[in-house]
Scaffold this motif. Sequence first.
Motif, PDB file in Angstrom:
ATOM      1  N   TRP A 148       0.825  -1.207   0.000  1.00  0.00           N
ATOM      2  CA  TRP A 148       0.000   0.000   0.000  1.00  0.00           C
ATOM      3  C   TRP A 148       0.860   1.259   0.000  1.00  0.00           C
ATOM      4  O   TRP A 148       0.659   2.174  -0.798  1.00  0.00           O
ATOM      5  N   LEU A 149       1.841   1.280   0.880  1.00  0.00           N
ATOM      6  CA  LEU A 149       2.678   2.473   1.024  1.00  0.00           C
ATOM      7  C   LEU A 149       3.492   2.748  -0.250  1.00  0.00           C
ATOM      8  O   LEU A 149       3.527   3.879  -0.746  1.00  0.00           O
ATOM      9  N   SER A 150       4.138   1.700  -0.781  1.00  0.00           N
ATOM     10  CA  SER A 150       4.991   1.907  -1.957  1.00  0.00           C
ATOM     11  C   SER A 150       4.167   2.325  -3.173  1.00  0.00           C
ATOM     12  O   SER A 150       4.569   3.227  -3.927  1.00  0.00           O
ATOM     13  N   LYS A 151       2.991   1.704  -3.361  1.00  0.00           N
ATOM     14  CA  LYS A 151       2.152   2.054  -4.520  1.00  0.00           C
ATOM     15  C   LYS A 151       1.583   3.458  -4.376  1.00  0.00           C
ATOM     16  O   LYS A 151       1.545   4.236  -5.331  1.00  0.00           O
ATOM     17  N   ALA A 152       1.152   3.784  -3.163  1.00  0.00           N
ATOM     18  CA  ALA A 152       0.575   5.118  -2.931  1.00  0.00           C
ATOM     19  C   ALA A 152       1.610   6.204  -3.208  1.00  0.00           C
ATOM     20  O   ALA A 152       1.312   7.228  -3.839  1.00  0.00           O
ATOM     21  N   LYS A 153       2.855   5.970  -2.774  1.00  0.00           N
ATOM     22  CA  LYS A 153       3.905   6.967  -2.986  1.00  0.00           C
ATOM     23  C   LYS A 153       4.254   7.093  -4.471  1.00  0.00           C
ATOM     24  O   LYS A 153       4.487   8.185  -4.991  1.00  0.00           O
ATOM     25  N   ALA A 154       4.288   5.942  -5.156  1.00  0.00           N
ATOM     26  CA  ALA A 154       4.600   5.960  -6.589  1.00  0.00           C
ATOM     27  C   ALA A 154       3.523   6.699  -7.366  1.00  0.00           C
ATOM     28  O   ALA A 154       3.821   7.536  -8.225  1.00  0.00           O
ATOM     29  N   VAL A 155       2.264   6.407  -7.047  1.00  0.00           N
ATOM     30  CA  VAL A 155       1.143   7.054  -7.750  1.00  0.00           C
ATOM     31  C   VAL A 155       1.119   8.552  -7.457  1.00  0.00           C
ATOM     32  O   VAL A 155       0.900   9.375  -8.346  1.00  0.00           O
ATOM     33  N   GLU A 156       1.367   8.910  -6.211  1.00  0.00           N
ATOM     34  CA  GLU A 156       1.371  10.332  -5.834  1.00  0.00           C
ATOM     35  C   GLU A 156       2.431  11.102  -6.625  1.00  0.00           C
ATOM     36  O   GLU A 156       2.164  12.176  -7.167  1.00  0.00           O
ATOM     37  N   LYS A 157       3.635  10.531  -6.708  1.00  0.00           N
ATOM     38  CA  LYS A 157       4.708  11.206  -7.447  1.00  0.00           C
ATOM     39  C   LYS A 157       4.389  11.258  -8.936  1.00  0.00           C
ATOM     40  O   LYS A 157       4.658  12.253  -9.613  1.00  0.00           O
ATOM     41  N   PHE A 158       3.792  10.176  -9.430  1.00  0.00           N
ATOM     42  CA  PHE A 158       3.460  10.112 -10.853  1.00  0.00           C
ATOM     43  C   PHE A 158       2.366  11.123 -11.195  1.00  0.00           C
ATOM     44  O   PHE A 158       2.422  11.777 -12.239  1.00  0.00           O
ATOM     45  N   ASP A 159       1.374  11.253 -10.321  1.00  0.00           N
ATOM     46  CA  ASP A 159       0.293  12.231 -10.530  1.00  0.00           C
ATOM     47  C   ASP A 159       0.849  13.643 -10.662  1.00  0.00           C
ATOM     48  O   ASP A 159       0.434  14.424 -11.514  1.00  0.00           O
ATOM     49  N   LYS A 160       1.809  13.969  -9.811  1.00  0.00           N
ATOM     50  CA  LYS A 160       2.379  15.313  -9.810  1.00  0.00           C
ATOM     51  C   LYS A 160       3.213  15.592 -11.061  1.00  0.00           C
ATOM     52  O   LYS A 160       3.410  16.731 -11.447  1.00  0.00           O
ATOM     53  N   SER A 161       3.729  14.525 -11.687  1.00  0.00           N
ATOM     54  CA  SER A 161       4.587  14.713 -12.868  1.00  0.00           C
ATOM     55  C   SER A 161       3.789  15.030 -14.123  1.00  0.00           C
ATOM     56  O   SER A 161       4.319  15.551 -15.096  1.00  0.00           O
ATOM     57  N   ASN A 162       2.478  14.667 -14.111  1.00  0.00           N
ATOM     58  CA  ASN A 162       1.601  14.894 -15.279  1.00  0.00           C
ATOM     59  C   ASN A 162       2.122  14.211 -16.545  1.00  0.00           C
ATOM     60  O   ASN A 162       1.929  14.704 -17.653  1.00  0.00           O
ATOM     61  N   GLU A 163       2.805  13.095 -16.378  1.00  0.00           N
ATOM     62  CA  GLU A 163       3.308  12.365 -17.545  1.00  0.00           C
ATOM     63  C   GLU A 163       2.144  11.655 -18.243  1.00  0.00           C
ATOM     64  O   GLU A 163       1.362  10.950 -17.594  1.00  0.00           O
ATOM     65  N   PRO A 164       1.998  11.799 -19.574  1.00  0.00           N
ATOM     66  CA  PRO A 164       0.886  11.157 -20.295  1.00  0.00           C
ATOM     67  C   PRO A 164       1.218   9.720 -20.696  1.00  0.00           C
ATOM     68  O   PRO A 164       1.016   9.315 -21.843  1.00  0.00           O
ATOM     69  N   VAL A 165       1.767   8.944 -19.764  1.00  0.00           N
ATOM     70  CA  VAL A 165       2.182   7.564 -20.048  1.00  0.00           C
ATOM     71  C   VAL A 165       1.675   6.663 -18.920  1.00  0.00           C
ATOM     72  O   VAL A 165       0.893   7.093 -18.080  1.00  0.00           O
ATOM     73  N   LYS A 166       2.138   5.415 -18.901  1.00  0.00           N
ATOM     74  CA  LYS A 166       1.635   4.450 -17.919  1.00  0.00           C
ATOM     75  C   LYS A 166       2.635   4.265 -16.774  1.00  0.00           C
ATOM     76  O   LYS A 166       3.826   4.472 -16.942  1.00  0.00           O
TER      77      LYS A 166
END
Length: 590
Positions: A74-92
Amino acid sequence: MGQMGKNELFQRQFLEILDKESITNVFQAIVSLKDGKILGYEALCRGPVGTPYEKPSVLFEAARQTGKIVELEWLSKAKAVEKFDKSNEPVKLFVNIDPSFFDDSHKVEQWMQNFFRDDKMDTRYIIFEMTRDSSINHFREFLEVLMKYKIKNCGAALDHMVNNSQDLSFISNVSCPIFIKLDMSFIRDIHKDQVKQILIKTQVDIANSLNFYLIAEGIEQEEELEQLVQLGVHYGQGYYIQRPAPGFLDIHPLTQRKIYEKYQSKNKIKLGDITNTKVGEISKGYLAIDSKTLGKEVNEIFESGIELQGIPVVDGGKPVGLIMKHKFYRNLGKQYGYVIFMKRSIDRIMEKNPLTVDYDTPLDRVSEMAMMREEESLYDYIIVLREGKYFGIVTVKDLLQKTTEIELNRAKYANPLTGLPGNILIEQKLKDVIAGDRPYSVLYFDLDNFKAYNDVYGFENGDRVIEMTAEVIEQRMKALEFEDSFFGHVGGDDFVAILPSYSVNKLCEAIIEKFDKRISEFYTELDRDHGYIMAQNRHGMMEKFPLMSLSIAVVNNRKQKYESVSQIAEHASKVKKKCKSCWTSNYIVE
């Protein structure tokens, strides 16, 4: 400190890391092996830098020992998603799921509910990846959970290829995007291993048929990357492409360009020619033995189940003979043959003068040499040398298959009347020269007054004129040493030549001179004397039309860089109009 004390300290330190949320992620790009564009990033969980827990294997072992796998996930996925959301990268974003995560199905569902509690979360970019110890049952279980919560926009990845029809059937019927990872053990040195190449090509064919995607892991060499592109693998990742990093890094432009160029080269239509295709291009690196190998050892090789009909005999890198299976057993079958040859070196019965050719020998020449052999040696292996050393073998079957493939391909993309490359290949060649930075000239040939001739003399004679024109252009190009250039038939009375030079005046003059001499052969004596024919114009009125002439419009990149085929065609069309305003054969170099 005893082992129990060490374990307690190990677990306590981990729980402290978990409590303080001292977890980070690094990200490694996964790219398309068609154009080098980024498909997404794999999030790789790490503990605090400089501690043993920085290694994922140590971190997750501690989680297993403390029963905190779900919490760590939970912790690792939540942190990864949070950082990814902030990057606004249009990829997966690929996030890993540890197999022990599935030990408690109730916790799995609870985790899913918590993870997707935010209705605003865009789930389309998330790919859940089952790590290498996951079974297909774990994969099924997780996909069922995804479907249960109707999270259909998510994708799923499995860290190994499944191996039975039932599992493949299940995967093919899942509605979400599916990715299968190819382990780096298959990728390492794949350019040197024919067995690996066959295995991966088979998996590519299965993936294409069942509509899922393959990702090659652990690409570390340029040659590995090139081979994977050739085999049609969809995506790739590894240190050669990009190392894991704390942020979402772009791919180096040179790497992206290399992937794009290799894919384009792979997918080009290759017309081919048995006169310029080298035999080395179809040779295979077969097993070889030395001349002191005993007959019993050769027998063991032939009986091992390996599909060999012959074995090259090589001493010090140079071929000295050939053992063909049927001849070997024929010798053993002679009186006392088994006793004599099984315990003696193979040089006593090997073929001492097999057909040996250099790597660069054209296919047509090799075919000719192979067919000149004695009948009993007609199907013996052909040994290929490169720089004087043994390189591989070619069978007569290989020769026939390649020659047939080339001729069928030629027929498929050639103009049926002249046999010259047609529109598809012309366009491909034009794209190639546009993309390069070398000098080139494009010659557009057009027959003037051809329609009127066709109407009066008929289509059969019209075809003869077109064949003659093609013959004249080819002969003049060859005579003036332009035979390595490209010559194609657009259709009707239009032809195109593409030359790696600006010096085309002499060629144009030679073509026109020869054409003007030959064209009169296609008219009656009366029409030749008149210098014209009578034919209907577009309005149905009878009109005088001069004897056919040839217009050559030439465009080049001396002063202008063309961006597209249509731009060249448009420019050439304008030049051709100028040519046609003159009633005799002529050329204009723009």
